[in-house]
Each structure stands twice: as C-alpha cells, then as structure tokens.
Design a protein around this motif. Structure first.
Motif, PDB file in Angstrom:
ATOM      1  N   LEU A   1      94.461  10.863  71.009  1.00  0.00           N
ATOM      2  CA  LEU A   1      94.258  10.366  72.366  1.00  0.00           C
ATOM      3  C   LEU A   1      94.230   8.838  72.323  1.00  0.00           C
ATOM      4  O   LEU A   1      93.543   8.260  71.487  1.00  0.00           O
ATOM      5  CB  LEU A   1      92.913  10.913  72.879  1.00  0.00           C
ATOM      6  N   VAL A   2      94.997   8.210  73.214  1.00  0.00           N
ATOM      7  CA  VAL A   2      95.010   6.742  73.225  1.00  0.00           C
ATOM      8  C   VAL A   2      94.685   6.225  74.631  1.00  0.00           C
ATOM      9  O   VAL A   2      95.515   6.310  75.536  1.00  0.00           O
ATOM     10  CB  VAL A   2      96.381   6.174  72.774  1.00  0.00           C
TER      11      VAL A   2
ATOM     12  N   ASP B   1      95.953  -2.235  73.069  1.00  0.00           N
ATOM     13  CA  ASP B   1      96.271  -0.835  73.328  1.00  0.00           C
ATOM     14  C   ASP B   1      97.720  -0.536  72.947  1.00  0.00           C
ATOM     15  O   ASP B   1      98.050   0.589  72.557  1.00  0.00           O
ATOM     16  CB  ASP B   1      96.007  -0.494  74.797  1.00  0.00           C
ATOM     17  N   GLU B   2      98.581  -1.544  73.045  1.00  0.00           N
ATOM     18  CA  GLU B   2      99.960  -1.369  72.564  1.00  0.00           C
ATOM     19  C   GLU B   2      99.936  -1.083  71.067  1.00  0.00           C
ATOM     20  O   GLU B   2     100.691  -0.251  70.563  1.00  0.00           O
ATOM     21  CB  GLU B   2     100.790  -2.641  72.804  1.00  0.00           C
ATOM     22  N   ILE B   3      99.058  -1.788  70.371  1.00  0.00           N
ATOM     23  CA  ILE B   3      98.939  -1.582  68.924  1.00  0.00           C
ATOM     24  C   ILE B   3      98.422  -0.163  68.642  1.00  0.00           C
ATOM     25  O   ILE B   3      98.888   0.511  67.721  1.00  0.00           O
ATOM     26  CB  ILE B   3      98.009  -2.655  68.304  1.00  0.00           C
ATOM     27  N   ALA B   4      97.492   0.301  69.476  1.00  0.00           N
ATOM     28  CA  ALA B   4      96.943   1.660  69.305  1.00  0.00           C
ATOM     29  C   ALA B   4      98.022   2.714  69.560  1.00  0.00           C
ATOM     30  O   ALA B   4      98.139   3.691  68.815  1.00  0.00           O
ATOM     31  CB  ALA B   4      95.748   1.866  70.235  1.00  0.00           C
ATOM     32  N   VAL B   5      98.816   2.509  70.615  1.00  0.00           N
ATOM     33  CA  VAL B   5      99.897   3.453  70.913  1.00  0.00           C
ATOM     34  C   VAL B   5     100.896   3.467  69.747  1.00  0.00           C
ATOM     35  O   VAL B   5     101.307   4.532  69.266  1.00  0.00           O
ATOM     36  CB  VAL B   5     100.624   3.089  72.228  1.00  0.00           C
ATOM     37  N   GLU B   6     101.244   2.274  69.274  1.00  0.00           N
ATOM     38  CA  GLU B   6     102.185   2.172  68.156  1.00  0.00           C
ATOM     39  C   GLU B   6     101.673   2.951  66.943  1.00  0.00           C
ATOM     40  O   GLU B   6     102.414   3.702  66.298  1.00  0.00           O
ATOM     41  CB  GLU B   6     102.399   0.698  67.781  1.00  0.00           C
ATOM     42  N   GLU B   7     100.391   2.792  66.654  1.00  0.00           N
ATOM     43  CA  GLU B   7      99.823   3.470  65.480  1.00  0.00           C
ATOM     44  C   GLU B   7      99.891   4.986  65.646  1.00  0.00           C
ATOM     45  O   GLU B   7     100.203   5.706  64.701  1.00  0.00           O
ATOM     46  CB  GLU B   7      98.376   3.006  65.267  1.00  0.00           C
ATOM     47  N   ALA B   8      99.614   5.442  66.869  1.00  0.00           N
ATOM     48  CA  ALA B   8      99.679   6.885  67.132  1.00  0.00           C
ATOM     49  C   ALA B   8     101.099   7.393  66.915  1.00  0.00           C
ATOM     50  O   ALA B   8     101.315   8.455  66.317  1.00  0.00           O
ATOM     51  CB  ALA B   8      99.208   7.169  68.556  1.00  0.00           C
ATOM     52  N   ILE B   9     102.072   6.612  67.381  1.00  0.00           N
ATOM     53  CA  ILE B   9     103.473   7.033  67.215  1.00  0.00           C
ATOM     54  C   ILE B   9     103.839   7.100  65.732  1.00  0.00           C
ATOM     55  O   ILE B   9     104.501   8.023  65.278  1.00  0.00           O
ATOM     56  CB  ILE B   9     104.423   6.070  67.958  1.00  0.00           C
ATOM     57  N   ARG B  10     103.363   6.111  64.983  1.00  0.00           N
ATOM     58  CA  ARG B  10     103.665   6.131  63.542  1.00  0.00           C
ATOM     59  C   ARG B  10     103.027   7.337  62.863  1.00  0.00           C
ATOM     60  O   ARG B  10     103.604   7.919  61.955  1.00  0.00           O
ATOM     61  CB  ARG B  10     103.190   4.831  62.885  1.00  0.00           C
TER      62      ARG B  10
ATOM     63  N   LEU C   1      92.271   6.648  69.440  1.00  0.00           N
ATOM     64  CA  LEU C   1      92.621   5.289  69.018  1.00  0.00           C
ATOM     65  C   LEU C   1      92.528   4.368  70.217  1.00  0.00           C
ATOM     66  O   LEU C   1      93.290   4.512  71.181  1.00  0.00           O
ATOM     67  CB  LEU C   1      94.069   5.261  68.510  1.00  0.00           C
ATOM     68  N   LEU C   2      91.600   3.417  70.178  1.00  0.00           N
ATOM     69  CA  LEU C   2      91.455   2.469  71.293  1.00  0.00           C
ATOM     70  C   LEU C   2      91.737   1.056  70.803  1.00  0.00           C
ATOM     71  O   LEU C   2      91.740   0.790  69.591  1.00  0.00           O
ATOM     72  CB  LEU C   2      90.029   2.477  71.854  1.00  0.00           C
ATOM     73  N   GLY C   3      91.919   0.135  71.756  1.00  0.00           N
ATOM     74  CA  GLY C   3      91.969  -1.267  71.410  1.00  0.00           C
ATOM     75  C   GLY C   3      90.573  -1.738  71.045  1.00  0.00           C
ATOM     76  O   GLY C   3      89.581  -1.139  71.454  1.00  0.00           O
ATOM     77  N   LYS C   4      90.466  -2.828  70.273  1.00  0.00           N
ATOM     78  CA  LYS C   4      89.113  -3.293  69.950  1.00  0.00           C
ATOM     79  C   LYS C   4      88.491  -3.986  71.156  1.00  0.00           C
ATOM     80  O   LYS C   4      87.280  -4.058  71.285  1.00  0.00           O
ATOM     81  CB  LYS C   4      89.118  -4.215  68.730  1.00  0.00           C
ATOM     82  N   GLN C   5      89.337  -4.476  72.054  1.00  0.00           N
ATOM     83  CA  GLN C   5      88.816  -5.322  73.130  1.00  0.00           C
ATOM     84  C   GLN C   5      89.832  -5.354  74.265  1.00  0.00           C
ATOM     85  O   GLN C   5      91.030  -5.413  74.014  1.00  0.00           O
ATOM     86  CB  GLN C   5      88.618  -6.718  72.540  1.00  0.00           C
ATOM     87  N   ALA C   6      89.336  -5.325  75.489  1.00  0.00           N
ATOM     88  CA  ALA C   6      90.211  -5.542  76.639  1.00  0.00           C
ATOM     89  C   ALA C   6      90.208  -7.035  76.926  1.00  0.00           C
ATOM     90  O   ALA C   6      89.132  -7.644  76.974  1.00  0.00           O
ATOM     91  CB  ALA C   6      89.715  -4.754  77.847  1.00  0.00           C
ATOM     92  N   ILE C   7      91.396  -7.620  77.109  1.00  0.00           N
ATOM     93  CA  ILE C   7      91.446  -9.083  77.213  1.00  0.00           C
ATOM     94  C   ILE C   7      91.037  -9.603  78.594  1.00  0.00           C
ATOM     95  O   ILE C   7      91.074 -10.793  78.848  1.00  0.00           O
ATOM     96  CB  ILE C   7      92.834  -9.650  76.833  1.00  0.00           C
TER      97      ILE C   7
ATOM     98  N   VAL D   1      91.426  -0.626  67.180  1.00  0.00           N
ATOM     99  CA  VAL D   1      92.445  -1.319  66.389  1.00  0.00           C
ATOM    100  C   VAL D   1      92.388  -2.831  66.564  1.00  0.00           C
ATOM    101  O   VAL D   1      92.075  -3.342  67.635  1.00  0.00           O
ATOM    102  CB  VAL D   1      93.859  -0.804  66.739  1.00  0.00           C
ATOM    103  N   ASP D   2      92.680  -3.528  65.475  1.00  0.00           N
ATOM    104  CA  ASP D   2      92.731  -4.983  65.501  1.00  0.00           C
ATOM    105  C   ASP D   2      94.180  -5.455  65.428  1.00  0.00           C
ATOM    106  O   ASP D   2      95.104  -4.656  65.253  1.00  0.00           O
ATOM    107  CB  ASP D   2      91.877  -5.552  64.348  1.00  0.00           C
ATOM    108  N   LEU D   3      94.346  -6.778  65.499  1.00  0.00           N
ATOM    109  CA  LEU D   3      95.694  -7.349  65.655  1.00  0.00           C
ATOM    110  C   LEU D   3      96.636  -7.066  64.491  1.00  0.00           C
ATOM    111  O   LEU D   3      97.833  -6.948  64.669  1.00  0.00           O
ATOM    112  CB  LEU D   3      95.589  -8.865  65.828  1.00  0.00           C
ATOM    113  N   ARG D   4      96.079  -6.987  63.285  1.00  0.00           N
ATOM    114  CA  ARG D   4      96.944  -6.909  62.105  1.00  0.00           C
ATOM    115  C   ARG D   4      97.370  -5.492  61.745  1.00  0.00           C
ATOM    116  O   ARG D   4      98.011  -5.278  60.717  1.00  0.00           O
ATOM    117  CB  ARG D   4      96.248  -7.562  60.911  1.00  0.00           C
TER     118      ARG D   4
END
Ligand SMILES: Cc1cc2nc3c(=O)[nH]c(=O)nc-3n(C[C@H](O)[C@H](O)[C@H](O)COP(=O)(O)OP(=O)(O)OC[C@H]3O[C@@H](n4cnc5c(N)ncnc54)[C@H](O)[C@@H]3O)c2cc1C
Ligand SMILES: Nc1ncnc2c1ncn2[C@@H]1O[C@H](COP(=O)(O)O)[C@@H](O)[C@H]1O
Lengths: 314, 253
Positions: B4-5, B39-48, B118-124, B180-183
């Motif tokens: 879930l993302v 959250d884009e990073i979280a979605v990407e990780e889920a896809i991978r 999988l969530l983002g670490k922070q909403a900007i 998830v973090d930036l790296r």
C-alpha cells in the motif's frame, strides 16, 4: 502538569540538541522531568540532574534502550505519559522517529519542528520549507512536541534534581531489531552545534574535490555541510545534508560554496547570523540571502580562502 | 504480498509559496500541484518490488480533495495497480492532519491486509514527518523510517536508515511501515502509453464516514505569516576582501 523531556545522550552526557530543547521548554514554566534510558547511562542521568530547570530525572538503565528503536522507546514514553501534559524531544532524526509514534499511541496530533512555544497550548512551526510560519493551538489534552533546536542556546548547569529509577513496560522489542550502524567518522564539530559551517554543493564535482570544503572548514574549526545534490552524487555523507529535509542549522557564520540556493536548501540555513556565498553565477539565488557574496570559480577561490584564513589565524 | 502506498497531493516543489494576505494560510488557488516527491520514491520502490517478484499488487491511496484523483492517476501511470481516494476535504485549503490520515489508512490496511505500507518520510507542504510513525502506532506495527535501502527477507525486511551521524541498519518483522528518504531510488517518469492505460485502472471513491473515522482537526490554525525576510548584502571583489570583512566588519572569524 509537568513536562517530560526525552534526552539523547552518549552514555556520559546529555546531547547538545537535548540541552537546547530543554531551553526551549522554559516558557512553559512547568516542572520539568528528563527521561534518560540506555545501558550504562548512569553518568548521563547524573548530568541531566545537574541541569538548570530540571526537577527530576527518570532513569532506565537497560541495554535494550541503548539503540534508539522507535517501538520500545515509544512504549516506554507512553507508559509514563499519565503524569505529563507536555512530552518533548529535540527534532533530530531519532526524535522525529520516536515522538510521532508516541503521539499516535496517545491519540494526539504531533507538533513537529516547533520553533517557539507561546503558551501551554500554542506553538509556532515553519511549514512549506520555512516559507510560512504557522501558529497553532492544540486542542489535545497532551501535547507531544519536537523542537527545532537551531536557534536555542544549550541549557546550563545549575540544578540538583533527584534521579529516580524506572522500569520498562512490557517487551515490545521483538518488532524490530538493530543490526548495525555506520557512523560517518569526523573530528569536525557537529553540524547542528558548530559556530561555523562550511557547505559544498554539486559544483564540487567529486568526493575528492569535496576535500576542498574540509580544508576550509579545518581553518575555521567549522562543521561541514552539503546540499542535497552533493549528497545524492555521493560527494558527502547523507547526514551532511542541510535543508528542508535534512538538518537545520543557524551558526554565526555559514559559508555556501558552489551551492545555487534552492528554497529547500535555504530552509536549512537562512537563520544563520552571517551568510557567505561563493558561486560563479552572479544570478545564483543564494546571493539573495548572502551578507557577503563572492562571484568566483570555487576551484580558485576556495584554496585562496584557505590561505587567507591561515594568515588571519597565524 | 500487497503493498500500500499513500500518496499526497501537494504544491509542486518548484512553486514559490505565498502567504495569503489575511494570514489564514498559503495561496493554493491556481498553483501547480504534484505528487509529494517522497511519495514518488515510495511508488517507485513498490514497483521495483513488484518487478522483482516480491510484491503482488500495488494500491495507491490518497486522502484529501477530489482533485487528488490526478495524483492517484500519476501513481497508476507509474505502475500501481489500483487506487483509493478518500475524499476528506472540500477545499484545497483544508489539510487533513497526519493523525486523521493515519487512522483512515489503518482502516484501509484492515481491509486490504498489505504486507508493507510504503510512505514518504515527509510531506513538503506541512513538513510534519509523522504519518508513517502514527500509522505504525495505530496498527501496533514495526516501523522503519527514513529508508535509503529496503530489502525484503523471508521473515520481514532489512532496512538501511538515514539517521543523525550516518546510516543505521535494522531488521523489521512484516507487516510493517516503511517511510522513504531521498536516496532510496530515482523515480521513473510515466510513459505516454502507461498514462493512457492508467485511465482504465480502477479507482475506488470513499469518504471518512465509510470508515467511521473522525477527521476533525486537533490543531487550530491561529495564523500563518511570512518568515522574517533577509536582505541581500554586498558583493566583495576578492577573497582577501571577504576575509577582511568577516574579521573586521562582521567579527565572525
Ligand atoms: C523533496 C525535496 C527535498 C529536498 N531537500 C533538500 C535539502 O534538504 N537540502 C538541499 O540542499 N536540497 C534539497 N533539495 C534539492 C534542491 O531543490 C536543489 O536541487 C539542491 O539544493 C541543489 O543543490 P546545489 O545547489 O548543490 O546544486 P545546483 O543547483 O546544481 O547548483 C550548483 C551551483 O554551483 C555553481 N557552480 C558551478 N560550478 C562552479 C564553480 N566552479 N565555482 C563556483 N560555483 C560553481 C552554479 O552556478 C550553481 O549555482 C530537495 C528537493 C526536493 C524535491
Ligand atoms: N493526505 C494524505 N494522503 C495520502 N498520504 C498522505 C497524506 N498525508 C500524508 N501522507 C503520507 O504520509 C507521508 C508523510 O507525511 P507527513 O506526515 O504529513 O509529513 C507522505 O509522504 C505520504 O506518504
């Protein structure tokens, strides 16, 4: 009701960021208790007891709390919560990890990255990368707060609190398990407490070149910081990142070398007293916040700066 | 394992934020909105994870205004399988608080039974850095925040976290919460064919009432003001002049 402050420590002393958080809660004017947990942490508990404004230290000497895993820490704090109206920690990576979980357990809304406490229920915090400052009034009975410590001074000695041993609630430790830690080794001062910070950006081009930043920092006894681009590119370790989603610093002097000045970077350093920017592009946004700007190629200017600083020191 | 993302619709990170003249908030009318970058990073990780055969289905979920559909479509175009929109706000000026979001997400978790959120670490926008931890608390699940590497193992996951001072490796049991973090990765762009395909992927519409969750805010916004602005200073002509000014004018070295 009293304030509970979660202390970070190295076993022998309370950390600088926790000392600053202690200063930040002073306006509450309430009795303040400090929680010190971890195996062999007696000296840190004793240190906490000497701090001005502290009336009691809750001490848990337990190996299970030496690594700061969120699950056992949050359970421990929640178990103590009944006696407190405010539960506070510094907004470090560890503070953010633990305290939001505490708020979830207590069914209250977290107050993250608070920069000023106006009253028992009213707090100021930056939003949108510091482009707006919001004042909020909490309707919750308990306030769980992380403090952005950059602009506070460290609490000093001047107290004589009692140290009370406490016990951990049930074992929650099975949810997660510490494996290892890879701490960047540096003999430089800490980024969040240094009086001077020298930061490098994408323009450095490689980790070898990033050593230029280290050398300038050495002359100033400064901490080293970096932009996200420099960290993402592997020129500098992750915990050097200054900005909206990295560390927030407010030293007396901040020197930005080869950093453009994106809002996300400015969010982490624009409260510095004096800002210097060295950038070859005179239109770079960093110059809009710099007290002293030098339009120059860093590969010439930084080594020259190193030499000039040596002269001043000598 | 389902993943879930949660994805949030926020002001685009390139937009210059302006505080409203009446000090009630920031101006969100007619500004570019995007998926929160973390959250884009979280979605990407889920896809991978799905590509690696570790995840079976990816569900993106957003809490907020109707227009968050666009954000969910972006997630679907990147590669998520289906979406849930929980319409919990009528105007873009209403930011649903992390506590309420966490409670809603906990209900979705009960229904969907994912192995990983999988969530983002922070909403900007609100910069809270809290929702993942709160969700973990509400569910009583383990949490691994600020992940820069995620590895699924037989009985859980091993996560490298970005912490003060460096990197920390922890093991967590699943089901678990990871922020998830930036790296962690570099998110992909959705291709045009995938954007077209995403239009046909299922999107469920829900409200907080469907889940019996009270989303009324716990924090009352007293005011929102501009930060103290900094004046640009002077340009110096040489390194020697710079050092002289720092020593004799600013007195900081
Ligand atoms: C969700 C999110 C979170 C972010 N969080 C952060 C954060 O916490 N911290 C952060 O820093 N960024 C953050 N960013 C990234 C930010 O938007 C910028 O991309 C980043 O700060 C740029 O880094 P930079 O200035 O080093 O690189 P660039 O923008 O590429 O700037 C390099 C600068 O160096 C100058 N230059 C080049 N060569 C030389 C030379 N030889 N001599 C002198 N100057 C030279 C150029 O003129 C330019 O101004 C975030 C972005 C997002 C989307
Ligand atoms: N309204 C929302 N809808 C969906 N996901 C959200 C929402 N708010 C927060 N999140 C998730 O929680 C993360 C952290 O947000 P925050 O705690 O607000 O900083 C985001 O990166 C999202 O993954």
């Amino acid at each position: 009701m009293a304030v509970l402050l979660l202390a970070e420590h190295d076993g022998s002393a309370v950390s600088e960021s926790s000392l600053k958080a202690l200063t930040a809660v002073a306006p509450l004017g309430a009795e303040t208790h400090v929680l010190v947990a971890g195996g062999g942490s007696k000296a840190a508990a004793d240190h906490a007891a000497t701090l001005q404004g502290v009336s009691k230290v809750l001490h848990l000497d337990d190996e299970a709390f030496s690594v700061r895993l969120a699950e056992p820490y949050a359970a421990l704090i929640a178990a103590q919560a009944a006696n407190y109206e405010h539960i506070v920690a510094a907004a470090t990576a560890s503070g953010k990890n633990i305290m939001a979980r505490v708020a979830g357990l207590l069914d209250v809304m977290i107050l993250s990255d608070v920069t000023a406490i106006e009253s028992a229920d009213t707090f100021e915090r930056p939003i949108y990368a510091g482009n707006a400052i919001m004042t909020v009034k909490s309707k919750d009975a308990k306030k769980v707060v992380t403090v952005r410590t950059a602009t506070f001074s460290a609490a000093e000695a001047g107290g004589a609190a009692v140290v009370e041993a406490i016990t951990a609630p049930g074992d929650d430790a099975s949810l997660s398990e510490f494996v290892s830690e890879d701490k960047a080794q540096t003999d430089r001062p800490q980024l969040t407490s240094a009086k001077v910070v020298v930061s490098g950006g994408r323009a450095l081009g490689s980790s070898e070149n990033f050593a230029i930043i280290d050398r300038v920092a050495e002359k100033l006894n400064a901490a080293v910081g970096a932009s996200r681009a420099a960290v993402d590119s592997g020129y500098a370790p992750n915990d050097y990142q200054v900005g909206q989603t990295g560390k927030v610093v407010a030293p007396d002097l901040y020197i930005a070398i080869g950093i453009s000045g994106a809002i996300q970077h400015l969010a982490g350093m624009k409260d510095s007293k004096v800002i210097v920017a060295i950038n070859k592009d005179e239109e770079a946004p960093i110059f809009q916040v710099a007290d002293y700007g030098l339009v120059a190629d860093l590969f010439e200017a930084a080594p020259e700066l190193e030499k000039e600083l040596e002269k001043v020191a000598g | 394992m389902k993943v879930l993302v949660p994805v949030k619709r926020v002001i685009d990170y390139n937009v210059k934020v302006r505080v409203k003249a009446d000090n009630t908030g920031v101006d969100l009318a007619n500004v570019k909105m995007s998926m929160n970058p973390f959250d884009e990073i979280a979605v990407e990780e889920a896809i991978r994870l799905k590509e690696a055969g570790k995840a079976s289905e990816i569900i993106v979920v957003s809490v907020g205004v109707k227009q968050s559909q666009e954000t969910l479509r972006t997630g679907l175009a990147m590669g998520a399988d289906r979406a849930i929109l929980i319409e919990a706000a009528e105007t873009v000026d209403t930011d649903v608080e992390p506590l309420a979001v966490a409670k809603l997400l906990a209900k979705v978790v009960e229904e969907e039974q994912p192995g990983l959120v999988l969530l983002g670490k922070q909403a900007i926008d609100n910069d809270c850095n809290a929702t993942g931890q709160m969700l973990a608390a509400v569910l009583g699940w383990p949490q691994a925040t600020f992940a820069s590497k995620l590895e699924i193992t037989d009985d859980g996951a091993q996560v490298i976290r970005e912490v003060d001072g460096g990197l920390q490796t922890i093991k967590i049991k699943t089901p678990a919460i990871v922020t998830v973090d930036l790296r962690l990765n570099e998110p992909r762009y959705a291709s045009l064919p995938n954007i077209m395909k995403a239009k046909k992927k299922p999107m469920e519409m829900k409200t907080p009432a469907d889940y019996g969750v009270d989303v009324s805010p716990r924090l009352e916004v007293v005011k929102v003001v501009e930060p103290a602005s900094r004046q640009a200073g002077i340009k110096v002509g040489s390194v020697a002049e710079l050092v002289d000014k720092l020593k004799n004018e600013a007195g900081v070295i």
